[in-house]
Design an enzyme around this catalytic site. Structure first.
Site, PDB file in Angstrom:
ATOM      1  N   ASP A   1       0.829  -1.204   0.000  1.00  0.00           N
ATOM      2  CA  ASP A   1       0.000   0.000   0.000  1.00  0.00           C
ATOM      3  C   ASP A   1       0.868   1.260   0.000  1.00  0.00           C
ATOM      4  O   ASP A   1       2.043   1.226   0.382  1.00  0.00           O
ATOM      5  CB  ASP A   1      -0.915  -0.012   1.230  1.00  0.00           C
ATOM      6  CG  ASP A   1      -2.270   0.638   0.957  1.00  0.00           C
ATOM      7  OD1 ASP A   1      -2.381   1.428  -0.003  1.00  0.00           O
ATOM      8  OD2 ASP A   1      -3.216   0.351   1.712  1.00  0.00           O
TER       9      ASP A   1
ATOM     10  N   ASP B   1     -10.612   1.496  -2.947  1.00  0.00           N
ATOM     11  CA  ASP B   1     -10.993   1.152  -1.579  1.00  0.00           C
ATOM     12  C   ASP B   1     -12.505   1.057  -1.427  1.00  0.00           C
ATOM     13  O   ASP B   1     -12.995   0.713  -0.344  1.00  0.00           O
ATOM     14  CB  ASP B   1     -10.462   2.210  -0.605  1.00  0.00           C
ATOM     15  CG  ASP B   1      -8.998   1.983  -0.254  1.00  0.00           C
ATOM     16  OD1 ASP B   1      -8.465   0.906  -0.567  1.00  0.00           O
ATOM     17  OD2 ASP B   1      -8.390   2.891   0.339  1.00  0.00           O
TER      18      ASP B   1
END
Length: 706
Positions: free
Chosen positions: A446, A510
């Site tokens: 990430d 997301d």
């Protein structure tokens, strides 16, 4: 006037480049010309007249447009030697030619610069890869401001499709007419970005999924970029793309070079589907390599939205066992496993297992996951550090910042300066240690913030950070060749061909809301095949939008990608578990088709509807999803035209799934009641009547040749 023409040819495309000693110029880019075509007449048939009131000689729109020739447009090269040599003029001194590629070496003796232009036209996919390399032949440094690649498009390319978005709303498309002037898109965030995916399409006005001539462009770079499309006052049109450099960021020292990112481009005579299929073919053959028979893309369960930072090893064991019962094949522990990480304000940088949460370590969980027939994966965000961390308290100087200024936090975190050897070695050591201790087959990598005022050695450092990131990921993969990596950046913030060449999957967003995912996944599909696009079944009540959707709609939307689950399976109701198990099983039954076939999108005639599908390479089977996004525009739907089928085959049309309520229509189209055999030409021309289904629902259709 004698001119040499270089003809690069692929299966369906020809690229003809003029090479007369000056900067090379594309004369033709379109449908493949016959092999025996005599190109010599192009020197006469495409010679440009010289208008009155202008420069007295012809000005070429070359592969690197030059101000020195009097071409008053966006130049390919901008820079200087402390103000001098700011408008160079290159001559070709060498050209290495193969049937699929050409490398031009160009020099300006006065400016003491060499420019190398590499162009390859991939034979199988028709995708063109191009890059430039600028070498400093002089004895003084050269300050580079910009080096961009330039390709012309046909005069009829008057419409642009570009990409925009934000966090949880990536890969949105927008269209505009380009009749005069220019369109410029700049991304200064230091990563590929949610907001401005580095791609653009230029084509005939009204080009669609199935119709129209167009050109697609994508810059393979995981940092800042600039994309520019322009129509000159004489009507010539071009697209230009390159890295966006910060002021003073790129100084080329004597004897050194700067190389641009690769620009991937293609010509399609048959709409956006033709473009996508060319790019998908290129990605599959040249960027990622999956043996789908040896190892199908495993279904994921990621713990993030299930437990967030609440890590209990015994409970995670229950999650793993329940996930396996649902058919999950890879289990990933997301954020929250390392020291001090109880919320998003602390712990980043301290990449050591939190002994208070995992007093017995991870081994029992890893073994349980493996015993259940799954692979184990772990989340990292290596490039970041929280101010509240042992690492920052010990090494505040490791932050990528500009001395004397207060560095802003984004999501409560700073960026580490990977260009410092000690920082790079620390991160590699932490990750390598865990990968060596445990059987970790997968990393979710990430990056949750942009680069702001980042400086290394007193110069802007966005370019250097991207290069250091590439080196770190390359070194880890070399040490652990079995490792697969997902690129994630707050969702879809770092997705491009360059990072994909080092990874195996990307997290598109997301946001797991299926309404948002319908547009996000559609936008991503223009350049990426389904098997690299992470698509998960989220909770019924979406955590990012607050909306609630049916199990069926969530399941069907997640089918078209690299499927996964993003929730707590232990707390799911029995009905939810049954639904997840059903759609995971359905995905597995379709997985080979979805991940090896040709993806297409349908042109739909009513608002708030969309449809896409995949057809096998032999045209003998296909699966199509039709979606009603919002309330139907009319009481009746329109027939769905299904492209790409074989006109010579008959297909059995079967309804696989319908997430809409049964009471919405009194009578469904008859083909939905029982399988129907229809000729491919009829489906592609007359179409298949759709039902008027409820908003936020979908139907799934299977076609099999008989």
């Amino acid at each position: 006037m004698k001119s040499a023409f270089i003809h690069l040819a692929s299966r369906h495309t020809s690229l003809v480049i003029k090479n007369d000693g000056r900067m090379p110029e594309v004369m033709y880019w379109g449908k493949r010309l016959p092999d025996e075509t005599d190109l010599a007449p192009l020197g006469m048939t495409l010679s440009r007249p010289i208008p009155g009131g202008r420069i007295d000689s012809d000005t070429a729109l070359s592969l690197c447009p030059e101000l020195a020739t009097g071409l008053f447009t966006s130049p390919g090269l901008e820079g200087s030697r402390n103000g001098s040599c700011w408008a160079p003029s290159f001559m070709v001194v060498d050209a290495e030619i193969t049937p699929q590629s050409v490398t031009f070496t160009c020099r300006d003796k006065i400016a003491e610069l060499s420019l190398v232009i590499d162009i390859t036209l991939d034979e199988e996919s028709d995708v063109c890869q191009s890059r430039l390399r600028l070498h400093n032949d002089g004895q003084t440094e050269y300050q580079l401001q910009r080096l961009s690649q330039t390709l012309p498009v046909k005069a009829q390319a008057r419409e642009l499709m570009y990409f925009h978005g934000r966090w949880t709303h990536e890969f949105q498309t927008k269209r505009m007419n380009l009749e005069q002037g220019a369109f410029t898109q700049e991304n200064r965030r230091g990563r590929t970005s949610h907001e401005r995916f580095p791609a653009i399409v230029a084509g005939q006005t009204g080009f669609s999924e199935t119709h129209g001539e167009l050109y697609g462009f994508h810059l393979g770079w995981s940092g800042s970029h600039r994309i520019h499309a322009e129509v000159m006052s004489d009507g010539r049109r071009f697209v230009q793309a390159g890295e966006l450099l910060m002021p003073g960021e790129m100084t080329i020292m004597p004897g050194e070079s700067y190389e641009t990112p690769v620009l991937y481009s293609c010509y399609s005579p048959d709409g956006l589907n033709g473009m996508s299929q060319r790019f998908h073919r290129y990605v599959r053959q040249n960027i990622v390599h999956f043996d789908h028979q040896a190892k199908p893309r495993p279904v994921h369960l990621n713990t993030w939205e299930g437990i967030y930072f609440d890590h209990d090893p015994d409970y995670i064991l229950q999650m793993a066992e329940t996930a396996a019962d649902l058919g999950v094949e890879r289990f990933i522990i997301d954020d929250g496993w390392f020291r001090g990480r109880n919320h998003d304000r602390a712990g980043l940088g301290d990449w050591f297992l939190d002994q208070s949460k995992y007093p017995q370590g991870l081994q029992a969980i890893v073994e349980c996951v493996k015993q259940q027939g799954m692979e184990f994966g772990l989340w990292f965000e290596p490039e970041m550090v929280n101010p509240d961390s042992d690492l920052y308290r010990s090494h505040p100087d490791w932050v990528l910042k500009t001395e004397g200024y207060e560095q802003v936090t984004v999501r409560n975190q700073y960026v580490l300066n990977l260009q410092k050897p000690e920082v790079f070695d620390y991160l590699y050591g932490c990750m390598n240690s865990l990968l060596s201790e445990y059987d970790i087959r997968y990393i979710k990598w990430d990056m949750n913030r942009e680069l702001v005022q980042g400086t290394h050695d007193q110069h802007a450092a966005n370019h250097g950070h991207v290069k250091a990131f590439y080196r770190l990921i390359d070194q880890l993969r070399k040490a652990h060749p079995q490792l697969e990596i997902e690129t994630c950046s707050g969702g879809g913030g770092r997705i491009d061909y360059q990072v994909l060449s080092r990874t195996h999957r990307f997290w598109a967003s997301d946001c797991n809301d299926p309404i948002e995912r319908q547009s996000i996944q559609k936008g991503a599909s223009y350049f990426f095949p389904l098997e690299v696009t992470g698509a998960h079944i989220g909770a019924g009540h979406c955590h990012t939008t607050g909306r609630t959707h049916s199990d069926g709609f969530r399941g069907m939307t997640a089918l078209f990608g690299h499927m996964g689950v993003e929730l707590d399976p232990v707390k799911a109701t029995e009905q939810e578990k049954a639904t997840m198990k059903k759609y995971i099983s359905l995905h597995k039954s379709l997985r080979t088709l979805l991940h090896t076939g040709e993806h297409f999108r349908c042109d739909t005639d009513h608002q708030d509807t969309q449809a896409w599908g995949v057809i096998s390479c032999d045209k003998k089977q296909a699966v199509v999803m039709f979606t009603q996004i919002a309330l139907a525009e009319y009481a009746l739907a329109a027939p769905l035209i299904i492209p790409g089928l074989d006109d010579g085959l008959n297909y059995r049309v079967t309804l696989l799934e319908n997430s809409s309520g049964d009471l919405y229509m009194k009578q469904l189209p008859l083909w939905m009641e029982e399988p129907t055999i229809v000729n491919g030409a009829l489906l592609a021309q007359a179409g298949l009547m759709m039902p008027a289904i409820q908003p936020e629902s979908a139907i799934l259709i299977k076609l099999e040749a008989v």
